[in-house]
Design an enzyme around this catalytic site. Sequence first.
Site, PDB file in Angstrom:
ATOM      1  N   HIS A  65       0.781  -1.002  -0.164  1.00 13.92           N
ATOM      2  CA  HIS A  65      -0.020  -0.139   0.081  1.00 13.92           C
ATOM      3  C   HIS A  65       0.809   1.148  -0.080  1.00 13.92           C
ATOM      4  O   HIS A  65       1.855   1.254   0.739  1.00 13.92           O
ATOM      5  CB  HIS A  65      -0.942   0.068   1.108  1.00 13.92           C
ATOM      6  CG  HIS A  65      -0.496   0.466   2.355  1.00 13.92           C
ATOM      7  ND1 HIS A  65      -0.298   1.696   3.081  1.00 13.92           N
ATOM      8  CD2 HIS A  65      -0.306  -0.793   3.498  1.00 13.92           C
ATOM      9  CE1 HIS A  65       0.129   1.429   4.520  1.00 13.92           C
ATOM     10  NE2 HIS A  65       0.367  -0.070   4.242  1.00 13.92           N
ATOM     11  N   ASP A 177       5.872   2.911   6.668  1.00 15.07           N
ATOM     12  CA  ASP A 177       4.642   2.121   6.731  1.00 15.07           C
ATOM     13  C   ASP A 177       3.750   2.758   5.754  1.00 15.07           C
ATOM     14  O   ASP A 177       3.100   3.653   5.981  1.00 15.07           O
ATOM     15  CB  ASP A 177       3.839   1.885   7.884  1.00 15.07           C
ATOM     16  CG  ASP A 177       2.531   1.424   7.958  1.00 15.07           C
ATOM     17  OD1 ASP A 177       2.418   0.863   6.969  1.00 15.07           O
ATOM     18  OD2 ASP A 177       1.956   1.491   9.129  1.00 15.07           O
ATOM     19  N   GLU A 210      -5.260   1.987   2.807  1.00 12.36           N
ATOM     20  CA  GLU A 210      -5.060   0.937   3.581  1.00 12.36           C
ATOM     21  C   GLU A 210      -5.229   1.299   5.091  1.00 12.36           C
ATOM     22  O   GLU A 210      -5.522   0.642   5.982  1.00 12.36           O
ATOM     23  CB  GLU A 210      -3.673   0.103   3.672  1.00 12.36           C
ATOM     24  CG  GLU A 210      -3.261  -1.143   4.615  1.00 12.36           C
ATOM     25  CD  GLU A 210      -2.873  -1.074   5.993  1.00 12.36           C
ATOM     26  OE1 GLU A 210      -2.836  -1.670   6.494  1.00 12.36           O
ATOM     27  OE2 GLU A 210      -2.476   0.300   6.188  1.00 12.36           O
ATOM     28  N   GLU A 211      -4.698   2.459   5.336  1.00 10.03           N
ATOM     29  CA  GLU A 211      -4.677   2.961   6.638  1.00 10.03           C
ATOM     30  C   GLU A 211      -6.137   3.473   7.309  1.00 10.03           C
ATOM     31  O   GLU A 211      -6.290   3.642   8.477  1.00 10.03           O
ATOM     32  CB  GLU A 211      -3.829   4.283   6.921  1.00 10.03           C
ATOM     33  CG  GLU A 211      -2.532   4.101   6.490  1.00 10.03           C
ATOM     34  CD  GLU A 211      -1.499   3.034   7.595  1.00 10.03           C
ATOM     35  OE1 GLU A 211      -2.243   2.767   8.698  1.00 10.03           O
ATOM     36  OE2 GLU A 211      -0.392   2.873   7.346  1.00 10.03           O
ATOM     37  N   ASP A 233       4.126  -5.662   3.874  1.00 15.76           N
ATOM     38  CA  ASP A 233       3.898  -4.724   4.745  1.00 15.76           C
ATOM     39  C   ASP A 233       4.914  -4.569   5.789  1.00 15.76           C
ATOM     40  O   ASP A 233       5.715  -5.762   5.995  1.00 15.76           O
ATOM     41  CB  ASP A 233       2.497  -4.674   5.329  1.00 15.76           C
ATOM     42  CG  ASP A 233       1.751  -3.232   5.534  1.00 15.76           C
ATOM     43  OD1 ASP A 233       2.667  -2.271   5.951  1.00 15.76           O
ATOM     44  OD2 ASP A 233       0.643  -3.325   5.796  1.00 15.76           O
TER      45      ASP A 233
END
Length: 301
Positions: A65, A177, A210-211, A233
């Site tokens: 992501h 991330d 994604e978050e 990830d």
Amino acid sequence: MESVAREFLFRLLKTPSPSGYEQPIQQVVREYLGACADSVTTDSHGNVIGAKNPAAPMRMLLAGHCDQIGLIIQYIDSDGFISVQPIGGWDPIQLVGSRVTIWTASGPVTGVMSRKPIHLLTEEERKVVPKMKDLWIDIGAENKADCESVVRIGDAVTLELEVRLLRRNLACSVAMDDKVGLWVVLEAFRRAVAAGPLPCGLFVASTVQEEIGLRGAQTSCHGVDPHVAIAVDVTHATDCPTIDKKSEGDVALGKGPVVFRGPNMNPHVVDRLVAASKEREIPIQLAAPAPTTRMSTVTSA
């Protein structure tokens, strides 16, 4: 690390991509894939998908992501101070005193995340963990009108995007991330294409949002319909103070990538990853996942 690959990683890390505001980084991804993919598409959700041999009967998907946690401007008071809401999960105490960038239509605006100084806090206030509503961004505006001349409600905010090098060939940066994971799958795709010929249709997805709910992983999977998928990830290193390895596992920086084993992981894929690491003498670490992971989304999709 190859200099071109290193420069690409740093470019990803320095490009803003709060969830829902991924357009700048997806343009970087499209440009990079254009040199090695047979096709590069962007779906209606915003996922960017590169493909090599897309018509092959067997399809494999690599996914990472591109979005990062961020903030969104919610309110501007009469003095020009800015209140925000989170995009994704934040520990507000990490924000205090941080340099931030507001990504406006006319360009980036620098600010500082502020709160009431500790010298002025009451005894009761000092005992309370600050909440997002207790913080504000100061861009040096004279008043509300001055502030509104450069920023708008709904503008996205990130911490200052910069890469810092540490000892032992380590680095720190906002949004590792999951821009590190995204870089890994894009590089894997590029190198696999260069090594060719491929025995399958190989797809790589730079997924969005994604978050805020693992959303892009679901929609990209429906678009590709892969037979096999690998999501990359970040995870937590536990070789630092205060972490309980009995509950969080034993994961250390510098000891290789982490391969998860568990009910959401296809055992055949895991076994082949482990076997490949042994064959090529690549150190890996094994871990057990939390109940919800990106791969569980890929598997269910």
